[in-house]
Design a protein around this motif. Structure first.
Motif, PDB file in Angstrom:
ATOM      1  N   UNK A  93      -6.272   4.917  18.563  1.00  0.00           N
ATOM      2  CA  UNK A  93      -5.567   5.399  17.374  1.00  0.00           C
ATOM      3  C   UNK A  93      -6.131   4.635  16.182  1.00  0.00           C
ATOM      4  N   UNK A  94      -6.695   5.381  15.219  1.00  0.00           N
ATOM      5  CA  UNK A  94      -7.302   4.751  14.051  1.00  0.00           C
ATOM      6  C   UNK A  94      -6.607   5.194  12.776  1.00  0.00           C
ATOM      7  N   UNK A  95      -6.390   4.240  11.886  1.00  0.00           N
ATOM      8  CA  UNK A  95      -5.678   4.483  10.632  1.00  0.00           C
ATOM      9  C   UNK A  95      -6.586   4.122   9.468  1.00  0.00           C
ATOM     10  N   UNK A  96      -6.705   5.034   8.511  1.00  0.00           N
ATOM     11  CA  UNK A  96      -7.494   4.797   7.308  1.00  0.00           C
ATOM     12  C   UNK A  96      -6.569   4.296   6.203  1.00  0.00           C
ATOM     13  N   UNK A  97      -6.882   3.124   5.646  1.00  0.00           N
ATOM     14  CA  UNK A  97      -6.060   2.522   4.597  1.00  0.00           C
ATOM     15  C   UNK A  97      -6.902   2.387   3.328  1.00  0.00           C
ATOM     16  N   UNK A  98      -6.359   2.894   2.220  1.00  0.00           N
ATOM     17  CA  UNK A  98      -7.023   2.758   0.920  1.00  0.00           C
ATOM     18  C   UNK A  98      -6.242   1.741   0.107  1.00  0.00           C
ATOM     19  N   UNK A  99      -6.955   0.724  -0.367  1.00  0.00           N
ATOM     20  CA  UNK A  99      -6.302  -0.420  -0.996  1.00  0.00           C
ATOM     21  C   UNK A  99      -6.795  -0.583  -2.426  1.00  0.00           C
ATOM     22  N   UNK A 100      -5.873  -0.491  -3.395  1.00  0.00           N
ATOM     23  CA  UNK A 100      -6.249  -0.662  -4.801  1.00  0.00           C
ATOM     24  C   UNK A 100      -6.460  -2.140  -5.134  1.00  0.00           C
ATOM     25  N   UNK A 160       0.843  -1.190   0.000  1.00  0.00           N
ATOM     26  CA  UNK A 160       0.000   0.000   0.000  1.00  0.00           C
ATOM     27  C   UNK A 160       0.883   1.246   0.000  1.00  0.00           C
ATOM     28  N   UNK A 161       0.593   2.176  -0.903  1.00  0.00           N
ATOM     29  CA  UNK A 161       1.384   3.397  -1.001  1.00  0.00           C
ATOM     30  C   UNK A 161       1.207   4.252   0.248  1.00  0.00           C
ATOM     31  N   UNK A 162       2.246   5.004   0.583  1.00  0.00           N
ATOM     32  CA  UNK A 162       2.205   5.852   1.779  1.00  0.00           C
ATOM     33  C   UNK A 162       1.081   6.886   1.684  1.00  0.00           C
ATOM     34  N   UNK A 163       0.805   7.350   0.476  1.00  0.00           N
ATOM     35  CA  UNK A 163      -0.254   8.347   0.288  1.00  0.00           C
ATOM     36  C   UNK A 163      -1.631   7.777   0.580  1.00  0.00           C
ATOM     37  N   UNK A 164      -1.764   6.443   0.587  1.00  0.00           N
ATOM     38  CA  UNK A 164      -3.054   5.800   0.840  1.00  0.00           C
ATOM     39  C   UNK A 164      -3.186   5.334   2.284  1.00  0.00           C
ATOM     40  N   UNK A 165      -2.300   5.804   3.150  1.00  0.00           N
ATOM     41  CA  UNK A 165      -2.346   5.460   4.573  1.00  0.00           C
ATOM     42  C   UNK A 165      -2.379   6.763   5.372  1.00  0.00           C
ATOM     43  N   UNK A 166      -3.331   6.919   6.245  1.00  0.00           N
ATOM     44  CA  UNK A 166      -3.423   8.153   7.022  1.00  0.00           C
ATOM     45  C   UNK A 166      -4.131   7.949   8.347  1.00  0.00           C
ATOM     46  N   UNK A 167      -3.699   8.701   9.358  1.00  0.00           N
ATOM     47  CA  UNK A 167      -4.352   8.651  10.661  1.00  0.00           C
ATOM     48  C   UNK A 167      -5.704   9.355  10.577  1.00  0.00           C
ATOM     49  N   UNK A 168      -6.755   8.690  11.027  1.00  0.00           N
ATOM     50  CA  UNK A 168      -8.095   9.296  10.993  1.00  0.00           C
ATOM     51  C   UNK A 168      -8.503   9.871  12.343  1.00  0.00           C
ATOM     52  N   UNK A 169      -7.989   9.317  13.443  1.00  0.00           N
ATOM     53  CA  UNK A 169      -8.311   9.883  14.755  1.00  0.00           C
ATOM     54  C   UNK A 169      -7.367   9.362  15.820  1.00  0.00           C
TER      55      UNK A 169
END
Length: 240
Positions: A117-124, A80-89
């Protein structure tokens, strides 16, 4: 990408509610053009997190942060690309518990802290979604929320279905003109309010299959399809 032709009942309804030649609009044909399409999503998004307890704020937050690092590391290890991983809360709050006081009444007493701690992951690669969730649980996560599917370029899908709706309106007007023995003239007006539906999984969607390592249970996930629709109100002149 597949466009769905409007049902015959919808066509009859459009003609009935919008007459071919209204009394207050002589020499005009007014129709409602409709179109819809179903597209397979091109990414999945999931929120994975951890909730930890600690005797002090720092202890609770450190435990949650360590688990969150494991979630990020697992996602990156799966490509997963770094741009598709982000902290949501990130959350931190004190805990209390009910205790019986010396006088026999019930009261509250401090009971440490809870951090999240929650992380939003976008997966192609949606076929890996089940494996991602399973592996992050093993790395320390204990919360999975908000699984959704979407399109990276939804504007393109909206534009395509809008064009199809305009073509449907023109085809209806041509059929009405032919049936009434008149010639279809130029378009006088087209109103196109945004009518795209919210993406939603469909029951006949695509099944996502992920190979799970031996000894672990795969998490079944179905992406379904994303359906969008558009509607236009078109008025054509009757030619001479």
């Amino acid at each position: 990408m597949k466009f769905l032709a409007p049902a015959a009942s919808l066509l009859l309804l459009a003609v009935a509610t919008a007459p071919a030649a209204a009394d207050d609009e002589p020499g005009r044909i007014r129709v409602i053009g409709r179109a819809s399409q179903e597209i397979a999503p091109d990414f999945a998004s999931v929120e994975i997190g951890v909730e930890s307890r600690g005797a002090t704020p720092a202890a609770a937050l450190d435990a949650a942060s360590q688990a969150a690092k494991g979630i990020v590391a697992t996602a990156k290890a799966m490509g997963v690309a770094e741009a598709d991983i982000g902290t949501s809360s990130i959350t931190l709050q004190p805990r209390t518990k009910n205790v019986r006081l010396p006088d026999g009444t019930m009261g509250e007493r401090d009971d440490g802290y809870t951090a999240g701690n929650r992380v939003r992951v976008r997966l192609a690669e949606m076929g890996k979604l089940g494996e991602l969730m399973r592996r992050t649980l093993e790395s320390g996560a204990n919360r999975i929320e908000g699984i959704s599917f979407g399109l990276r370029d939804p504007a393109s899908a909206d534009a395509a279905v809008q064009v199809a709706a305009v073509k449907d309106a023109k085809a209806q007007a041509e059929r009405i003109a032919e049936a009434t023995g008149v010639k279809l003239g130029t378009v006088l007006s087209i109103e196109s309010p945004p009518r795209a539906e919210s993406p939603r999984p469909m029951p006949y969607g695509l099944a996502m299959k992920a190979a799970a390592p031996r000894g672990r249970t795969a998490v079944p996930v179905e992406a379904g399809t994303i359906e969008t629709s558009a509607e236009v109100d078109a008025v054509f002149a009757i030619g001479r």
